[in-house]
Design a protein around this motif. Sequence first.
Motif, short mmCIF file in Angstrom:
data_model
loop_
_atom_site.label_atom_id
_atom_site.label_comp_id
_atom_site.label_asym_id
_atom_site.label_seq_id
_atom_site.Cartn_x
_atom_site.Cartn_y
_atom_site.Cartn_z
N LEU A 217 0.73 -1.13 0.25
CA LEU A 217 -0.14 0.12 -0.08
C LEU A 217 0.93 1.25 0.08
CD1 LEU A 217 -2.61 -0.90 2.75
CD2 LEU A 217 -3.13 -0.61 0.38
N SER A 296 -7.73 2.07 3.05
CA SER A 296 -7.36 1.39 2.06
C SER A 296 -8.96 0.82 1.44
CB SER A 296 -6.43 0.26 1.91
OG SER A 296 -6.74 -0.80 3.12
N CYS A 300 -8.54 2.70 -2.06
CA CYS A 300 -7.89 1.85 -3.08
C CYS A 300 -8.67 1.12 -3.65
CB CYS A 300 -6.68 1.34 -2.19
SG CYS A 300 -5.36 2.47 -1.43
N SER A 303 -8.13 -3.47 -0.60
CA SER A 303 -7.83 -3.03 0.46
C SER A 303 -6.84 -4.10 1.21
CB SER A 303 -9.09 -3.23 1.30
OG SER A 303 -9.60 -4.72 1.60
N PRO A 320 -2.12 -2.74 -5.00
CA PRO A 320 -3.11 -1.88 -4.75
C PRO A 320 -2.78 -0.35 -5.57
CG PRO A 320 -2.45 -2.75 -2.42
CD PRO A 320 -1.18 -3.07 -3.68
N ARG A 321 -4.02 0.31 -6.09
CA ARG A 321 -3.82 1.62 -6.51
C ARG A 321 -4.77 2.50 -5.91
NH1 ARG A 321 -5.39 0.05 -12.66
NH2 ARG A 321 -7.03 -0.92 -11.40
N ALA A 322 -4.14 3.21 -5.30
CA ALA A 322 -4.99 4.52 -4.45
C ALA A 322 -5.81 5.66 -5.44
CB ALA A 322 -3.95 5.44 -3.91
N HIS A 323 -6.82 5.46 -5.54
CA HIS A 323 -7.83 6.17 -6.48
C HIS A 323 -8.12 7.70 -5.93
CE1 HIS A 323 -11.23 4.90 -4.19
NE2 HIS A 323 -10.90 3.66 -4.60
#
Length: 402
Positions: A217, A296, A300, A303, A320-323
């Motif tokens: 993360l 998350s 994200c 999570s 994971p991609r943080a949006h």
Amino acid sequence: MSGVILPGPLAGGGRPATLGVLGGGQLGRMFVHAAQAMGFQAAVLDPDPASPAGRVADVHVATAYDDEQGLAQLMQRCEAVTTEFENVPAQVLASLAAHRPVAPGAAAVAVAQDRRAEKAHFAASARSSGIGPAPHAVIEAEADLARVPESLLPGILKTARLGYDGKGQRRVTRRDELAVAWAELGRVPCVLERQLALRDELSVIVARGADGAMVALPVQRNLHRHGILAVTEVFDGLLPARLAQQALAATQAIAAELGYVGVLCVEFFVVDDGSADGALVVNEMAPRPHNSGHYSIDACDVSQFELQVRALAGLPLVAPRAHSAAVMLNLLGDLWWRDGEPVTPDWAGVLALPGVHLHLYGKLDARPGRKMGHLTVTAADGHEARRVALQAAARLGLAPWR
């Protein structure tokens, strides 16, 4: 641990595969939700018949963690088992692992249960990452007090086992205070850490599979109050890139050195060393999802709890991609009390704010200092997330932060 456990009904129309978790608190509850969302059933072993995780699980085994019949029931029902907190006896995990995949393993959890072993592991992993623990000394007997170097004072004396959320700790400035503090802590094995000039606190959460694959993360910045996490912020530009990269590399080295499988959180201090960014010191680790990673779920696309499910089941780990930018506020039981009288927090006022996500853990008794839930604010950028989070904090009566 090897093999893949697939979600959904088994061949021939049997029940879905079941994943087990030792511990019935909020971390177990969110693991259960993630497992069920992916098509698994979930079983919880926890002695509390009203535990938050037990009440939402498909199966709740309400026994002590070392109860042989309870463990046999969990083992018979589950295809794999994890834990939601580090104080489950390591020998219980080892016993289960003789029959079922268990992640994290007993050896890794045993390291996290003892600050002496944890510090030694951090020192070993520092050979590859360059990031080690704070200067410290182990105190196990009366004679060790006299051998403590003056350079470790002032310092923080911590019990080697069972300290959590600021418990089992004493600040000491002089040698005579050290002796008194050790007596107050019951003369149990302790670690004395030199008190450092802190600039910041960070945490990194990684997930590692049995094949060694690892994802992470985004690096989180944390604020603690009275030893308990209060605020986590995660957005671009929050941290110097060099520190974030070093923290991630050090966490990966710690996980690899342990042969870790599952979700692992490592906490770091940023100390003032005279440089522009400061320097990192590794503080402690948690062999499980962590309070600082709760954001998350909302910010994200994967999570920390889905990563826990994937690692346990041997499913592919994806980064994971943080949006969204995110600010997470911890909600303690103090919010339900004012001047000694019970109150209801202003949920309507908080939920009227944009990008607010409320998570309450289903705990039936609100006590001061008890983690009752969290609030995550998501936004397009960090400035907006923090602005709304500060508004939410004001409506709940929480103190602001910088």
